[in-house]
Design a protein around this motif. Sequence first.
Motif, PDB file in Angstrom:
ATOM      1  N   GLU A 125      40.296  43.102  27.512  1.00  0.00           N
ATOM      2  CA  GLU A 125      39.801  41.856  28.082  1.00  0.00           C
ATOM      3  C   GLU A 125      39.844  41.946  29.598  1.00  0.00           C
ATOM      4  O   GLU A 125      40.855  42.379  30.161  1.00  0.00           O
ATOM      5  CB  GLU A 125      40.638  40.666  27.620  1.00  0.00           C
ATOM      6  N   ASN A 126      38.763  41.545  30.233  1.00  0.00           N
ATOM      7  CA  ASN A 126      38.700  41.463  31.692  1.00  0.00           C
ATOM      8  C   ASN A 126      38.819  39.998  32.080  1.00  0.00           C
ATOM      9  O   ASN A 126      38.119  39.148  31.533  1.00  0.00           O
ATOM     10  CB  ASN A 126      37.383  42.017  32.220  1.00  0.00           C
ATOM     11  N   ASP A 127      39.727  39.713  33.012  1.00  0.00           N
ATOM     12  CA  ASP A 127      39.905  38.352  33.498  1.00  0.00           C
ATOM     13  C   ASP A 127      40.057  38.421  35.007  1.00  0.00           C
ATOM     14  O   ASP A 127      40.976  39.097  35.503  1.00  0.00           O
ATOM     15  CB  ASP A 127      41.136  37.722  32.844  1.00  0.00           C
ATOM     16  N   PHE A 128      39.182  37.744  35.711  1.00  0.00           N
ATOM     17  CA  PHE A 128      39.081  37.861  37.157  1.00  0.00           C
ATOM     18  C   PHE A 128      38.820  39.335  37.467  1.00  0.00           C
ATOM     19  O   PHE A 128      37.880  39.897  36.952  1.00  0.00           O
ATOM     20  CB  PHE A 128      40.308  37.298  37.868  1.00  0.00           C
ATOM     21  N   ASP A 129      39.679  39.996  38.204  1.00  0.00           N
ATOM     22  CA  ASP A 129      39.470  41.405  38.557  1.00  0.00           C
ATOM     23  C   ASP A 129      40.506  42.319  37.925  1.00  0.00           C
ATOM     24  O   ASP A 129      40.750  43.418  38.417  1.00  0.00           O
ATOM     25  CB  ASP A 129      39.492  41.570  40.081  1.00  0.00           C
ATOM     26  N   ILE A 130      41.104  41.869  36.828  1.00  0.00           N
ATOM     27  CA  ILE A 130      42.121  42.684  36.167  1.00  0.00           C
ATOM     28  C   ILE A 130      41.781  42.804  34.687  1.00  0.00           C
ATOM     29  O   ILE A 130      41.234  41.893  34.081  1.00  0.00           O
ATOM     30  CB  ILE A 130      43.532  42.081  36.392  1.00  0.00           C
TER      31      ILE A 130
END
Length: 105
Positions: free
Chosen positions: A89-94
Amino acid sequence: MKKLKEQIKEDISIFLDCADFADTHTVEGKEISIVTDNDRLAELKAGEKNALTEADILFYAKTEDLPPKRGYGRMLNFDGRDWFVIYWENDFDIAEIALKRNEDA
């Protein structure tokens, strides 16, 4: 005053700073900073995400340091070995990624 996205990027950089939290690992031949989280993995395994019961490692990395997102069952080379992607999962830039050992490798 900083915008929220700028603050989040700064916080991610601190979180993934090898001197404080992260270690250097190789993903698809590229050395990057990664934070492993066995506590979060145990928490997810105990929850409703059943596929995560298969996972052996969970880590966080900057999305810009990683190859394009891969789906369940796809391979990712991590520290010179091929692993199966269980969760990504990608959330914001992480990115939060869980992998399962490839017993054939």
